[in-house]
Design a protein around this motif. Structure first.
Motif, PDB file in Angstrom:
ATOM      1  N   ILE A   4       2.303   9.006 -15.978  1.00  0.00           N
ATOM      2  CA  ILE A   4       2.172   8.661 -17.390  1.00  0.00           C
ATOM      3  C   ILE A   4       3.062   9.620 -18.182  1.00  0.00           C
ATOM      4  CG2 ILE A   4       0.587   8.525 -19.355  1.00  0.00           C
ATOM      5  CD1 ILE A   4      -1.679   8.120 -17.296  1.00  0.00           C
ATOM      6  N   PRO A   5       3.970   9.117 -19.008  1.00  0.00           N
ATOM      7  CA  PRO A   5       4.826  10.032 -19.783  1.00  0.00           C
ATOM      8  C   PRO A   5       4.008  10.825 -20.790  1.00  0.00           C
ATOM      9  CG  PRO A   5       5.108   7.775 -20.542  1.00  0.00           C
ATOM     10  CD  PRO A   5       4.251   7.703 -19.299  1.00  0.00           C
ATOM     11  N   ALA A   6       4.406  12.084 -20.992  1.00  0.00           N
ATOM     12  CA  ALA A   6       3.634  12.985 -21.847  1.00  0.00           C
ATOM     13  C   ALA A   6       4.440  13.450 -23.044  1.00  0.00           C
ATOM     14  CB  ALA A   6       3.158  14.195 -21.048  1.00  0.00           C
ATOM     15  N   VAL A   7       3.812  13.335 -24.205  1.00  0.00           N
ATOM     16  CA  VAL A   7       4.303  13.977 -25.425  1.00  0.00           C
ATOM     17  C   VAL A   7       3.559  15.292 -25.557  1.00  0.00           C
ATOM     18  CG1 VAL A   7       4.524  13.833 -27.926  1.00  0.00           C
ATOM     19  CG2 VAL A   7       4.668  11.746 -26.531  1.00  0.00           C
ATOM     20  N   VAL A   8       4.266  16.400 -25.503  1.00  0.00           N
ATOM     21  CA  VAL A   8       3.628  17.713 -25.616  1.00  0.00           C
ATOM     22  C   VAL A   8       3.834  18.245 -27.025  1.00  0.00           C
ATOM     23  CG1 VAL A   8       3.613  20.089 -24.774  1.00  0.00           C
ATOM     24  CG2 VAL A   8       3.921  18.187 -23.165  1.00  0.00           C
ATOM     25  N   VAL A   9       2.736  18.629 -27.650  1.00  0.00           N
ATOM     26  CA  VAL A   9       2.756  19.222 -28.990  1.00  0.00           C
ATOM     27  C   VAL A   9       2.318  20.671 -28.846  1.00  0.00           C
ATOM     28  CG1 VAL A   9       1.856  19.121 -31.336  1.00  0.00           C
ATOM     29  CG2 VAL A   9       2.253  16.995 -30.062  1.00  0.00           C
ATOM     30  N   LEU A  10       3.195  21.602 -29.179  1.00  0.00           N
ATOM     31  CA  LEU A  10       2.920  23.033 -29.012  1.00  0.00           C
ATOM     32  C   LEU A  10       2.491  23.645 -30.329  1.00  0.00           C
ATOM     33  CD1 LEU A  10       3.103  25.683 -27.297  1.00  0.00           C
ATOM     34  CD2 LEU A  10       5.478  25.861 -28.109  1.00  0.00           C
ATOM     35  N   LEU A  11       1.292  24.246 -30.344  1.00  0.00           N
ATOM     36  CA  LEU A  11       0.842  25.050 -31.472  1.00  0.00           C
ATOM     37  C   LEU A  11       1.070  26.512 -31.124  1.00  0.00           C
ATOM     38  CD1 LEU A  11      -2.550  23.383 -32.546  1.00  0.00           C
ATOM     39  CD2 LEU A  11      -0.193  22.741 -33.132  1.00  0.00           C
ATOM     40  N   SER A  12       1.834  27.195 -31.956  1.00  0.00           N
ATOM     41  CA  SER A  12       2.116  28.604 -31.659  1.00  0.00           C
ATOM     42  C   SER A  12       2.591  29.320 -32.909  1.00  0.00           C
ATOM     43  CB  SER A  12       3.183  28.731 -30.561  1.00  0.00           C
ATOM     44  OG  SER A  12       4.445  28.291 -31.026  1.00  0.00           O
ATOM     45  N   GLY A  13       2.426  30.630 -32.897  1.00  0.00           N
ATOM     46  CA  GLY A  13       2.890  31.455 -34.002  1.00  0.00           C
ATOM     47  C   GLY A  13       4.260  32.053 -33.751  1.00  0.00           C
ATOM     48  N   ARG A  14       4.939  31.575 -32.699  1.00  0.00           N
ATOM     49  CA  ARG A  14       6.255  32.103 -32.337  1.00  0.00           C
ATOM     50  C   ARG A  14       6.839  31.198 -31.262  1.00  0.00           C
ATOM     51  NH1 ARG A  14       3.154  37.345 -30.535  1.00  0.00           N
ATOM     52  NH2 ARG A  14       1.469  36.345 -29.414  1.00  0.00           N
ATOM     53  N   THR A  15       8.095  31.394 -30.951  1.00  0.00           N
ATOM     54  CA  THR A  15       8.691  30.705 -29.812  1.00  0.00           C
ATOM     55  C   THR A  15       8.192  31.367 -28.534  1.00  0.00           C
ATOM     56  OG1 THR A  15      10.646  32.132 -29.850  1.00  0.00           O
ATOM     57  CG2 THR A  15      10.739  30.101 -31.139  1.00  0.00           C
ATOM     58  N   THR A  17       8.061  14.411 -21.481  1.00  0.00           N
ATOM     59  CA  THR A  17       9.116  13.460 -21.843  1.00  0.00           C
ATOM     60  C   THR A  17       9.565  13.703 -23.276  1.00  0.00           C
ATOM     61  OG1 THR A  17       8.205  11.824 -20.308  1.00  0.00           O
ATOM     62  CG2 THR A  17       9.695  11.004 -22.017  1.00  0.00           C
ATOM     63  N   ALA A  18       8.624  14.086 -24.125  1.00  0.00           N
ATOM     64  CA  ALA A  18       8.932  14.494 -25.501  1.00  0.00           C
ATOM     65  C   ALA A  18       8.202  15.790 -25.792  1.00  0.00           C
ATOM     66  CB  ALA A  18       8.529  13.410 -26.493  1.00  0.00           C
ATOM     67  N   PHE A  19       8.812  16.638 -26.633  1.00  0.00           N
ATOM     68  CA  PHE A  19       8.229  17.962 -26.897  1.00  0.00           C
ATOM     69  C   PHE A  19       8.405  18.289 -28.376  1.00  0.00           C
ATOM     70  CE2 PHE A  19       7.276  22.383 -26.728  1.00  0.00           C
ATOM     71  CZ  PHE A  19       6.601  22.622 -25.540  1.00  0.00           C
ATOM     72  N   VAL A  20       7.299  18.662 -29.025  1.00  0.00           N
ATOM     73  CA  VAL A  20       7.293  18.948 -30.456  1.00  0.00           C
ATOM     74  C   VAL A  20       6.774  20.362 -30.696  1.00  0.00           C
ATOM     75  CG1 VAL A  20       6.343  18.301 -32.711  1.00  0.00           C
ATOM     76  CG2 VAL A  20       6.905  16.523 -31.022  1.00  0.00           C
ATOM     77  N   ALA A  21       7.518  21.169 -31.451  1.00  0.00           N
ATOM     78  CA  ALA A  21       7.033  22.476 -31.918  1.00  0.00           C
ATOM     79  C   ALA A  21       6.340  22.254 -33.257  1.00  0.00           C
ATOM     80  CB  ALA A  21       8.187  23.452 -32.068  1.00  0.00           C
ATOM     81  N   ALA A  22       5.017  22.391 -33.251  1.00  0.00           N
ATOM     82  CA  ALA A  22       4.228  22.133 -34.464  1.00  0.00           C
ATOM     83  C   ALA A  22       3.798  23.411 -35.158  1.00  0.00           C
ATOM     84  CB  ALA A  22       3.003  21.285 -34.123  1.00  0.00           C
ATOM     85  N   TRP A  23       4.087  24.581 -34.558  1.00  0.00           N
ATOM     86  CA  TRP A  23       3.742  25.875 -35.142  1.00  0.00           C
ATOM     87  C   TRP A  23       2.248  25.957 -35.418  1.00  0.00           C
ATOM     88  CZ3 TRP A  23       7.892  28.022 -33.622  1.00  0.00           C
ATOM     89  CH2 TRP A  23       9.110  27.350 -33.712  1.00  0.00           C
ATOM     90  N   LEU A  24       1.849  26.413 -36.578  1.00  0.00           N
ATOM     91  CA  LEU A  24       0.428  26.486 -36.968  1.00  0.00           C
ATOM     92  C   LEU A  24       0.301  25.659 -38.237  1.00  0.00           C
ATOM     93  CD1 LEU A  24      -0.074  30.289 -36.275  1.00  0.00           C
ATOM     94  CD2 LEU A  24      -0.884  28.393 -34.857  1.00  0.00           C
ATOM     95  N   PRO A  25       0.046  24.350 -38.107  1.00  0.00           N
ATOM     96  CA  PRO A  25       0.214  23.429 -39.228  1.00  0.00           C
ATOM     97  C   PRO A  25      -0.867  23.462 -40.287  1.00  0.00           C
ATOM     98  CG  PRO A  25      -0.536  22.244 -37.286  1.00  0.00           C
ATOM     99  CD  PRO A  25      -0.254  23.647 -36.848  1.00  0.00           C
TER     100      PRO A  25
END
Length: 632
Positions: free
Chosen positions: A544-555, A566-574
């Motif tokens: 199953i393809p995965a969209v990864v959403v990363l919550l983080s305060g830094r790289t 398959t897709a990757f999003v940097a969402a920081w601390l929204p």
């Protein structure tokens, strides 16, 4: 009122004051360490709430009631007391984040990726109104740090590694908070002067061992537009510069900030900041005052502070002229802000106003979320998702509003507010007043939406399964896995490989260090949070393809997680408005965010824009969009 008239009033008040009254105006203490009666008796100039310190049930009405009591005590006049109103201060750094039900905006690292000064101004204006709804006049924001090493636990408080982005935001944020210094305004406090983002190894409160030329090129520039915009206060930094602590640094506090840059307001210390100048508390008082600090944030020892300062003046260690200069600056700020003319907090226009946490402010926050997310990968144009897709949503951060808000939210270290799949009851661990554990409480992020809640509103067929172990190719077309860091603040967010770095700093810094337990020992996400990769693989192992959403305060080092996605999003601390994440995942809006920090490939790298060589995983300014699924 003209500047001339303001200074005339300052001198009138100053001429009526005794030494004890002047010293009282130079003290700020924490609300739990003082009573309204003591505010009057000791002529206290300011009170604050530390992280997680709140009155009553932590609702706006509780804050207004508390501030009414402090204000009334400060303005009661008799033969021993002058009616000088107090200033109440809070760390409203991404919304009025101490108070339940407030709108929580993205932390600064996300806003830097939006590269939108007008948006930042709108955020500051919305924040000001929510602060005013609680009867408060002053916030310790904005942070103007230029973070240069993301091992630093406060990286998310920095807009960018590039001083140009921070500069572009500084004046806009101050203008948004202070406005015309009338009904809709609160007092800004730019911080932390100066160089806090440049410490060696990214150690919080460490040593910024750089030349003056680099200090002036990287770390000082953002303060110039803030001063030009009229910021009324500046907070001194805990860090040292070339071994000398900023809280005792006369050259940087007085010669540069006040004289060279022409800052007219007052300098406030950080939380017990002067205590670390040396082991002798009595001596630290004189050091801080003589260096140029005007108002002292003293969490508990405010009585000994006042007694010590009185002794120093009487013994000649601190000149009366330095005391008068400090009090002039404090009175200048209070008069320029119109504090003497304002009614009691409960009678002010915005007190208990229905706009607190309301839809208008939340829409600004949702816009900020949409503009701050960065699309790092989108193979096969997996995004945007279709609303009728069969989606499995996983990851520990998928349904946790506390995690997506990060540190400095309700509590100093933030909260966990996760909703498990068995119960509708969220549990939150609260840390109060810079360290005291208040145990587990329930439902502490009030209002807004988790990312899962935003996805569910868009896609009725979506299912939540935190570890992803129920993924089934016959039932699910795509997975969304929301992963990353959990909340932290200040030094408890530091990444340190070992204690030898602290020992090294201790040999260089002249004074004491406040060392907190770090968040971890590596920036490699799989080492910090192995459960994240497990959740992703539980889905991808089912093809199953995965969209990864990363919550983080830094790289972070995300090699394995990126490879599985398959897709990757940097969402920081929204912040509180997780719906803004769903807006992008389903293509209601396009991605606009561009990296304001260079993204390293592997541990030990620390590339910054302009470095030679420069070979990060994702360069400064990188970001994909639907309209152009390549860097633009």
């Amino acid at each position: 009122m003209s500047e001339k008239e303001i200074y005339q009033r300052v001198e009138e008040w100053l001429s009526r004051m005794t030494l004890e009254q002047k010293i009282g105006q130079m003290i700020q203490t924490e609300r739990m360490s003082i009573t309204p009666e003591e505010v009057k008796v000791f002529h206290i100039g300011s009170v604050l709430s530390g992280g997680g310190s709140s009155p009553g049930e932590n609702k706006p009405a509780d804050w207004v009631k508390m501030n009414d009591a402090f204000w009334a005590a400060s303005v009661e006049e008799d033969e021993k007391h002058l009616p000088i109103p107090i200033l109440y201060g809070v760390d409203a750094i991404h919304g009025h984040n101490n108070v339940l039900g407030a709108t929580i905006f993205p932390h600064n690292i996300g806003l830097g990726c939006a590269n939108d000064p007008e948006l930042v101004k709108k955020i500051a204006q919305s924040t000001a109104r929510e602060i005013l709804a609680t009867g408060v006049e002053w916030t310790f924001a904005p942070t103007l740090a230029v973070a240069r090493n993301n091992q630093w636990g406060r990286t998310y408080e920095s807009y960018s590694e590039d001083p140009e982005i921070v500069k572009s935001y500084a004046g806009a944020f101050v203008e948004g908070l202070q406005g015309d210094l009338k009904t809709d305004s609160v007092i800004a406090c730019v911080k932390h002067w100066v160089g806090d983002g440049g410490t060696t190894y990214g150690i919080d409160q460490g040593d910024t061992d750089i030349s003056e030329a680099e200090l002036r090129k990287i770390h000082i520039p953002p303060y110039i537009p803030a001063i030009q915009a009229g910021t009324l206060t500046v907070m001194a930094s805990f860090n040292s510069w070339k071994g000398d602590k900023l809280h005792g640094h006369k050259y940087l506090l007085t010669d540069v900030l006040k004289e060279e840059l022409g800052f007219k307001g007052f300098i406030i210390s950080d939380w017990d900041g002067c205590d670390y100048l040396n082991a002798d508390f009595h001596q630290t008082v004189a050091q801080g005052v003589n260096a140029g600090i005007d108002l002292f944030m003293v969490s508990e020892k405010w009585k000994p502070f006042g007694e010590s300062l009185n002794q120093h003046v009487n013994s000649g260690n601190v000149k009366p002229e330095r005391i008068d200069d400090a009090v002039r600056r404090i009175l200048y700020v209070k008069i320029k802000y119109g504090l003497f003319e304002k009614p009691r907090p409960s009678a002010r226009y915005w007190s208990n106003h229905e706009s607190f946490g309301g839809s208008a402010h939340r829409e600004v926050a949702r816009e900020a979320v949409r503009k701050s997310l960065v699309l790092l990968k989108n193979e096969n144009d997996l995004l945007p998702l279709k609303r009728d897709a069969r989606i499995i949503v996983a990851g520990k951060n998928a349904n946790d509003r506390g995690h997506q808000c990060g540190g400095f939210t309700v509590a100093w270290q933030g909260v966990s507010d996760s909703m498990d799949e068995e119960s509708d009851e969220p549990a939150s661990k609260i840390t109060t007043a810079y360290g005291a554990d208040a145990g587990v409480q329930r439902g502490k992020i009030i209002g807004g939406t988790s990312i899962w809640e935003g996805i569910k509103a868009m896609s009725p067929k979506a299912e939540l399964n935190i570890n992803g172990n129920m993924a089934d190719r016959s039932r699910h077309d795509v997975g969304i896995v929301v992963i990353g860091e959990t909340p932290y603040a200040e030094g408890m967010g530091d990444i340190r490989q070992g204690d030898e770095t602290i020992a090294e700093m201790a040999t260089k810094i002249k004074g004491l260090m406040k060392v907190l337990h770090p968040y971890g020992h590596s920036l490699v996400l799989n080492e910090l949070h192995p459960e994240d990769l497990e959740a992703i693989k539980n889905i991808t192992n089912q093809r199953i393809p995965a969209v990864v959403v990363l919550l983080s305060g830094r790289t972070l080092i995300i090699e394995k997680e990126l490879e599985e996605s398959t897709a990757f999003v940097a969402a920081w601390l929204p912040g509180s408005e997780g719906q803004g994440v769903a807006d992008l995942l389903f293509g209601v809006y396009d991605f606009k965010g561009k990296l304001s920090f260079s993204w390293q490939k592997k541990a030990g790298e620390n590339f910054r824009k302009g470095d030679e060589p420069y070979n990060p995983l994702f360069a400064f300014g990188y970001g994909l969009s639907y309209s152009n699924n390549t860097e633009n």
